[in-house]
Design an enzyme around this catalytic site. Structure first.
Site, short mmCIF file in Angstrom:
data_model
loop_
_atom_site.label_atom_id
_atom_site.label_comp_id
_atom_site.label_asym_id
_atom_site.label_seq_id
_atom_site.Cartn_x
_atom_site.Cartn_y
_atom_site.Cartn_z
CE LYS A 83 39.65 38.56 39.34
NZ LYS A 83 39.96 37.51 40.31
O1 G3P Z 1 39.95 34.48 41.06
C1 G3P Z 1 38.84 34.06 40.36
C2 G3P Z 1 38.67 32.57 40.25
O2 G3P Z 1 39.88 31.97 39.91
C3 G3P Z 1 37.92 31.92 41.36
O3 G3P Z 1 38.01 30.54 41.35
O4 G3P Z 1 37.71 28.36 42.50
O5 G3P Z 1 36.39 30.34 43.28
O6 G3P Z 1 35.88 29.26 41.10
P1 G3P Z 1 36.92 29.58 42.10
#
Ligand code: G3P
Length: 215
Positions: A83
């Site tokens: 990633k």
């Molecule tokens: O893994 C990346 C993403 O899904 C993060 O989500 O909730 O931190 O915006 P969030």
């Protein structure tokens, strides 16, 4: 649309894997830090639970460091996806990792242009952050839909992971607009199983059965 789980919590991953509904896992530095465990140890454990793509994120901000880290991540398990943050350096690293045959997930994508750049560099996946867009009153689902149309128009093989999912609507809309994958937090996945009418229906069936046949 495939479902990935967006967590580094192995108990949650195990529970959803047992139900047979997840085909991959995404992590990020925040999610790994939340578990307070060693990155390598957690990723290896996740790989022993789920036989599908597992995203592990690089920490470096320079392309050379990202490539070095990416090579190490790819050696952890055959299912590893590196990633990479959506920056100039990230795109340079994505191009190099692609040349080396290493799969990538370009993350922190918020626009069609960023998705175009990532796909041009050969990214295996792009992750538009639906929830974070919608937190700031932008239409995250429209961005996913536009990226899908753009990929289809130009025949890119890059798959879209609808990420940063916070609500049931964001999950169902991701499926309706053609995201290839949605990566979903544990709590949102749990909720997706339920509907008040399902619960009421089961209760009514049980009651009718017991009234006629007993327990
Ligand atoms: O893994 C990346 C993403 O899904 C993060 O989500 O909730 O931190 O915006 P969030």
């Amino acid at each position: 649309m495939k479902l990935f789980i967006d967590t580094a919590n192995v108990e949650h991953i195990r529970e959803m894997a047992d139900l047979g509904i997840i085909s991959g896992v995404t992590t990020n530095p925040t999610l790994i830090a939340k578990e307070g465990r060693d990155f390598l140890e957690v990723i290896k454990e996740i790989a022993s639970i789920v036989d599908g793509p597992i995203s592990g994120e690089v920490i470096s901000l320079e392309a050379s460091g990202m490539v070095k880290e990416g090579i190490e991540i790819s050696k952890i398990h055959k299912n590893m996806i590196v990633k990479i943050p959506m920056t100039e350096q990230g795109i340079k690293a994505t191009k190099e990792l692609t040349r080396l045959g290493i799969k990538t997930n370009v993350t922190l994508v918020f626009s069609v242009n960023q998705a175009l750049l990532a796909a041009t560099a050969g990214a295996t996946y792009v992750s538009p952050f639906v929830g974070r867009l919608e937190d700031t009153l932008h239409d995250g689902i429209q961005v996913v839909s536009d990226i899908r149309n753009m990929f289809d128009t130009y025949g890119f093989d890059t798959e879209i992971i609808s990420a940063s999912i916070r609500t049931q609507k964001q999950l169902s809309d991701s499926a309706l607009v053609g995201a290839h994958v949605a990566t979903v937090p544990y709590a949102v996945l749990k909720k997706a199983f339920t509907h008040p009418l399902t619960k009421n229906g089961i209760e009514a069936f049980m009651k009718d059965w017991e009234e006629t046949f007993g327990k």
